[in-house]
Design an enzyme around this catalytic site. Structure first.
Site, PDB file in Angstrom:
ATOM      1  N   HIS A 172      -3.263  -5.477 -10.180  1.00  0.00           N
ATOM      2  CA  HIS A 172      -4.335  -4.351  -9.786  1.00  0.00           C
ATOM      3  C   HIS A 172      -5.859  -4.984 -10.154  1.00  0.00           C
ATOM      4  O   HIS A 172      -5.684  -5.558 -11.253  1.00  0.00           O
ATOM      5  CB  HIS A 172      -3.942  -3.371 -10.810  1.00  0.00           C
ATOM      6  CG  HIS A 172      -4.704  -1.923 -10.455  1.00  0.00           C
ATOM      7  ND1 HIS A 172      -4.868  -1.150  -9.267  1.00  0.00           N
ATOM      8  CD2 HIS A 172      -5.822  -1.481 -11.270  1.00  0.00           C
ATOM      9  CE1 HIS A 172      -5.913  -0.366  -9.058  1.00  0.00           C
ATOM     10  NE2 HIS A 172      -6.209  -0.588 -10.291  1.00  0.00           N
TER      11      HIS A 172
ATOM     12  N   MET B  94       0.757  -1.263   0.140  1.00  0.00           N
ATOM     13  CA  MET B  94       0.025   0.162  -0.047  1.00  0.00           C
ATOM     14  C   MET B  94       0.987   1.468  -0.100  1.00  0.00           C
ATOM     15  O   MET B  94       0.068   2.297  -0.053  1.00  0.00           O
ATOM     16  CB  MET B  94      -0.987  -0.027   1.176  1.00  0.00           C
ATOM     17  CG  MET B  94      -1.942  -1.140   1.222  1.00  0.00           C
ATOM     18  SD  MET B  94      -3.041  -1.157  -0.453  1.00  0.00           S
ATOM     19  CE  MET B  94      -3.898   0.351  -0.266  1.00  0.00           C
TER      20      MET B  94
ATOM     21  N   ASP C  51       0.133   2.822 -11.309  1.00  0.00           N
ATOM     22  CA  ASP C  51      -0.517   1.800 -12.065  1.00  0.00           C
ATOM     23  C   ASP C  51      -0.567   2.179 -13.755  1.00  0.00           C
ATOM     24  O   ASP C  51      -1.450   1.589 -14.142  1.00  0.00           O
ATOM     25  CB  ASP C  51      -2.071   1.465 -11.505  1.00  0.00           C
ATOM     26  CG  ASP C  51      -2.030   0.947 -10.152  1.00  0.00           C
ATOM     27  OD1 ASP C  51      -1.238   0.354  -9.644  1.00  0.00           O
ATOM     28  OD2 ASP C  51      -3.084   1.460  -9.521  1.00  0.00           O
TER      29      ASP C  51
ATOM     30  N   ILE D  81       3.216   4.012  -1.840  1.00  0.00           N
ATOM     31  CA  ILE D  81       3.857   4.217  -3.254  1.00  0.00           C
ATOM     32  C   ILE D  81       5.438   4.244  -3.065  1.00  0.00           C
ATOM     33  O   ILE D  81       5.963   4.753  -2.084  1.00  0.00           O
ATOM     34  CB  ILE D  81       3.590   5.767  -3.565  1.00  0.00           C
ATOM     35  CG1 ILE D  81       2.078   5.951  -3.435  1.00  0.00           C
ATOM     36  CG2 ILE D  81       4.124   6.282  -4.905  1.00  0.00           C
ATOM     37  CD1 ILE D  81       1.146   5.999  -4.826  1.00  0.00           C
TER      38      ILE D  81
HETATM   39  C1  GRF Z   1      -5.540  -7.182  -4.640  1.00  0.00           C
HETATM   40  O1  GRF Z   1      -6.879  -7.060  -4.656  1.00  0.00           O
HETATM   41  C2  GRF Z   1      -4.808  -6.584  -5.302  1.00  0.00           C
HETATM   42  O2  GRF Z   1      -5.182  -6.510  -6.564  1.00  0.00           O
HETATM   43  C3  GRF Z   1      -4.605  -5.515  -4.700  1.00  0.00           C
HETATM   44  O3  GRF Z   1      -4.576  -5.325  -3.503  1.00  0.00           O
HETATM   45  C4  GRF Z   1      -5.272  -6.620  -2.826  1.00  0.00           C
HETATM   46  C5  GRF Z   1      -4.305  -7.454  -2.223  1.00  0.00           C
HETATM   47  O4  GRF Z   1      -4.878  -8.456  -1.695  1.00  0.00           O
HETATM   48  N1  GRF Z   1      -3.148  -4.674  -5.011  1.00  0.00           N
HETATM   49  P1  GRF Z   1      -3.968  -9.496  -0.916  1.00  0.00           P
HETATM   50  O5  GRF Z   1      -3.482  -9.043   0.032  1.00  0.00           O
HETATM   51  O6  GRF Z   1      -3.273 -10.222  -1.921  1.00  0.00           O
HETATM   52  O7  GRF Z   1      -5.173 -10.676  -0.392  1.00  0.00           O
END
Ligand code: GRF
Length: 208
Positions: free
Chosen positions: A114, A95, A150, A97
């Site tokens: 993503h 999470m 992204d 950047i």
């Molecule tokens: C997923 O939906 C991914 O696409 C996004 O964050 C979420 C992470 O989920 N970037 P997890 O921690 O892998 O379950």
């Protein structure tokens, strides 16, 4: 599968870690010629850390409050990954950047997943953005990371039809199932040396 050396992968994750679990399944089933050598998180409570430990993978927390400045944090991340000779970095629900210093260091060997069909709906709450926009087809994207949010070259995508009665949760669940399929697949292709970056295009080479 041959005894060819396995690609050394580092995973960065901030949350529950379901994509990490999918990657580990692919690796453990030997579908993906890779080895996850470290999982790094900025959050000590991340479920991804428990998953890593359960699978015998080193799990480390790098506390952002202990590293002054974002650049210093990313330099510390680079050092940890380099000490472990990581060849490919996979962001899996990470999470923060990443600073340009990190992105440049791992250019061409830094992947992200993503939950949208990029370039539509970058950033946070992609599934909610898709629902609010009223699209009929949502999906997931694996892409190389560049310095934008992204925006990097697309490796694989999967489409997920939107249902009339979908909620953010129900749509996210179906997209997640596709994420779990295409992320290990993208890593497999990378590990087999079959992804060639040509500017913003990714060419997938035929199986030798
Ligand atoms: C997923 O939906 C991914 O696409 C996004 O964050 C979420 C992470 O989920 N970037 P997890 O921690 O892998 O379950």
């Amino acid at each position: 599968m041959s005894d060819a050396p396995r690609l050394r992968v580092g995973v960065l994750a901030s949350g529950r870690g379901s994509n990490l679990r999918a990657i580990l399944s692919g690796v453990e089933a030997r579908r993906v010629r890779a080895e996850v050598v470290v999982v790094l998180s900025d959050r000590s409570g991340a479920g991804a850390l428990d998953i890593a430990r359960d699978h015998g993978v080193e799990a480390l927390v790098l506390d952002p409050t202990l590293h002054p400045g974002r650049e210093g944090y990313d330099q510390a991340l680079i050092a940890l990954l380099e000490e472990r000779r990581v060849e490919l970095v996979c962001l899996a629900g990470y999470m923060r950047i990443l600073r340009p210093v990190f992105v440049r260091h791992f250019e061409g060997r830094l992947l992200n997943i993503h939950p949208a069909l990029l370039p539509a709906f970058p950033g946070l709450h992609a599934q909610r953005q898709a629902l609010e926009h009223g699209v009929r087809i949502a999906g997931a994207t694996v892409h190389f990371v560049d310095e934008g949010v992204d925006t990097g070259p697309i490796v694989l995508q999967a489409a997920v039809p939107v249902r009339q009665d979908d909620t953010e949760a129900s749509l996210s669940d179906r997209i997640l199932a596709e994420e779990h399929r295409i992320y290990p697949e993208a890593i497999r292709l990378f590990a087999e040396g079959r992804l060639r970056l040509e500017d913003r295009h990714v060419r997938i080479l035929e199986e030798p």
